[in-house]
Motif scaffolding. Structure first.
Motif, short mmCIF file in Angstrom:
data_model
loop_
_atom_site.label_atom_id
_atom_site.label_comp_id
_atom_site.label_asym_id
_atom_site.label_seq_id
_atom_site.Cartn_x
_atom_site.Cartn_y
_atom_site.Cartn_z
N SER A 165 0.83 -1.55 0.30
CA SER A 165 -0.26 0.25 -0.34
C SER A 165 0.79 1.11 0.20
O SER A 165 2.30 0.92 -0.01
CB SER A 165 -1.47 0.18 1.19
OG SER A 165 -0.35 0.16 2.35
N GLN A 209 3.69 4.82 8.34
CA GLN A 209 3.83 2.82 8.42
C GLN A 209 2.62 2.36 6.73
O GLN A 209 1.84 2.92 5.62
CB GLN A 209 2.49 3.61 9.06
CG GLN A 209 1.51 1.79 9.73
CD GLN A 209 1.05 2.09 11.01
OE1 GLN A 209 -0.40 2.78 10.60
NE2 GLN A 209 0.85 0.77 11.88
N THR A 252 0.93 -0.57 4.40
CA THR A 252 0.78 -2.53 4.49
C THR A 252 1.21 -3.79 3.38
O THR A 252 0.94 -2.82 1.94
CB THR A 252 -1.03 -3.69 4.53
OG1 THR A 252 -1.49 -2.88 3.63
CG2 THR A 252 -1.37 -2.64 5.86
N ARG A 256 0.85 -7.22 1.24
CA ARG A 256 0.15 -8.31 0.32
C ARG A 256 1.62 -9.27 -0.12
O ARG A 256 1.64 -8.68 -1.43
CB ARG A 256 -1.19 -8.75 0.06
CG ARG A 256 -1.84 -7.82 0.83
CD ARG A 256 -3.20 -8.13 -0.09
NE ARG A 256 -3.47 -7.62 -1.67
CZ ARG A 256 -4.38 -7.85 -2.12
NH1 ARG A 256 -5.55 -8.85 -2.13
NH2 ARG A 256 -4.53 -7.20 -3.50
N HIS A 261 2.35 -9.90 10.75
CA HIS A 261 1.85 -10.80 10.44
C HIS A 261 0.08 -11.03 11.18
O HIS A 261 0.50 -11.10 11.62
CB HIS A 261 2.40 -11.70 10.81
CG HIS A 261 1.38 -12.99 9.92
ND1 HIS A 261 1.61 -14.57 9.52
CD2 HIS A 261 1.05 -12.64 8.81
CE1 HIS A 261 0.71 -15.12 8.79
NE2 HIS A 261 1.05 -14.35 8.22
N LEU A 262 -0.11 -10.02 10.19
CA LEU A 262 -1.45 -9.84 10.54
C LEU A 262 -2.66 -10.97 9.94
O LEU A 262 -2.41 -11.80 9.17
CB LEU A 262 -2.04 -8.50 9.88
CG LEU A 262 -1.65 -6.92 10.28
CD1 LEU A 262 -2.63 -5.91 9.36
CD2 LEU A 262 -1.58 -7.14 11.70
N LEU A 278 -0.13 -11.21 5.14
CA LEU A 278 -0.84 -9.93 4.83
C LEU A 278 0.20 -9.91 6.46
O LEU A 278 0.08 -9.61 7.22
CB LEU A 278 -1.80 -9.85 5.41
CG LEU A 278 -2.54 -7.91 5.74
CD1 LEU A 278 -2.15 -7.41 4.36
CD2 LEU A 278 -3.78 -7.97 5.80
N GLU A 296 2.43 -6.13 8.09
CA GLU A 296 1.72 -4.60 8.48
C GLU A 296 3.11 -4.13 8.39
O GLU A 296 3.77 -4.64 9.21
CB GLU A 296 1.24 -3.99 9.39
CG GLU A 296 0.63 -2.74 9.99
CD GLU A 296 -0.19 -2.47 10.90
OE1 GLU A 296 -1.24 -1.90 10.83
OE2 GLU A 296 -0.14 -2.85 12.14
N THR A 356 5.52 -0.87 10.14
CA THR A 356 5.95 0.68 10.61
C THR A 356 6.83 1.20 11.16
O THR A 356 7.90 0.37 11.60
CB THR A 356 4.91 0.52 12.77
OG1 THR A 356 4.06 -0.07 11.76
CG2 THR A 356 4.68 1.99 12.82
#
Length: 345
Positions: free
Chosen positions: A25, A98, A100, A102, A168-169, A217, A219, A221
């Motif tokens: 993103s 920040q 994300t 994939r 890892h979401l 997925l 994330e 930061t």
């Protein structure tokens, strides 16, 4: 060559396209204090504002313009500019960026291909590569670029501290998390960074995403201690036709939140190509079909050297001439990158 052999040859598809398998993103900017990076709570967004400046004549002069009187006359004319800037507030010393990421399966499976024989041969070739190597070599390098904070671009330069957190979401919550001190990880020696246990674990997860054995997925930061009130650097917009009096620099934002383009994040993550001639001196470059580096004005993988993506892929698929293993990694990295690679009639 016999007619039967000619007719059995696989020809490159004229329509051939692949979707990217690392899908980041935009990275959005927030501000706060370094000592509060572990505390819960929202950080204020970094916004963009305009600044008007009076510049001076500093460009290289042509031969006919070097007369002292003409130069003095030019300097008397103000070089007025309006530019976008993004800064941390006076009470915040840390930039928080920040985004994300994939990680998708299906590398080597075309999103469009008008030659069924070529598609079958390509799919079988990629399956053979995955069986022998998996995607672990690429995954280690992608993980190293997350750990070293390459995606911060100019924001990385001169920072006192940089902390990178990768989560890892699963169902919107962190199932696993790794923390990296970005300044401990080299931008040039990706192999050395990949030896760290936390990078190995992250690479295993990325590999699982690329092979399709697990949904991934992430994330990411980044906390960058750069100094209170300091300027930070979002992406700059490309304005093809500026009118007279327009701003000379326009910065990227999402709903007035400063940010870095997803394309620029992707470019940083795929800066893993050290398999080209000149890599020892020049360092990693972004994976591109011709090894193009625009800031250097150079293509490191020239077609005449037969080390560009198209020559390597065509020889591998249509002529059964498998390249060396490091060039196989490069070809697969281009397929992970995605693009349109058909051969015109």
């Amino acid at each position: 060559m016999s007619e039967n052999k000619k007719s059995s040859e696989v020809k490159t598809a004229t329509v051939l396209a692949f979707e990217r398998k690392l899908d980041p993103s935009d990275a959005l900017f927030f501000s706060g204090k370094w000592d509060e990076r572990n505390a819960s709570g929202n950080w204020p967004t970094v916004t963009i504002h305009e600044k008007s400046v009076r510049g001076t004549i500093s460009n290289r002069l042509k031969a006919g313009e070097q007369d002292p009187a003409k130069l003095d006359a030019a300097i008397e004319k103000p070089n007025l500019q309006t530019v976008d800037v993004a800064t941390l507030p006076p009470d915040a010393d840390t930039l928080k960026a920040q985004f994300t990421l994939r990680v998708l399966a299906g590398t080597g499976t075309p999103s469009a291909c008008n030659n069924i024989d070529y598609r079958k041969k390509l799919t079988a070739t990629v399956a053979g590569y995955v069986k022998e190597h998996s995607f672990i070599e690429l995954a280690r390098r992608y993980a190293a670029n997350l750990a070293n904070g390459r995606f911060l671009w100019r924001n990385r330069i001169g920072a006192e501290d940089i902390s990178i957190r990768v989560a890892h979401l699963k169902e919107g919550k962190p199932a696993a998390q790794w923390t990296f001190d970005a300044l401990d990880h080299s931008l040039r020696d990706l192999a050395e960074s990949a030896k760290a246990q936390s990078v190995v674990e992250l690479a295993d997860l990325i590999n699982a995403g690329l092979t399709g054995s697990q949904h991934v997925l992430l994330e990411i930061t980044a906390f960058v201690r750069t100094g209170a009130g300091q300027e930070v650097f979002p992406s700059q917009e490309l304005i093809l036709e500026r009118g007279r009096g327009d701003k000379s620099k326009t910065l990227y934002h999402v709903n007035n939140v400063a940010g870095i383009h997803s394309q620029k994040i992707g470019n940083a993550l795929r800066t893993i190509d050290t398999w080209y001639a000149g890599a020892e001196e020049n360092g990693p470059i972004a994976v591109e079909p011709y090894g193009s580096v625009t800031v250097q004005g150079k293509a490191w993988r020239q077609p005449k050297d037969k080390q560009d993506f198209y020559n390597l892929l065509d020889n591998w698929i249509t002529k059964d001439q498998a390249p060396a293993s490091e060039q196989q990694h490069y070809v697969m990295a281009v397929l992970v990158r995605g693009g349109v690679f058909g051969k015109a009639d």
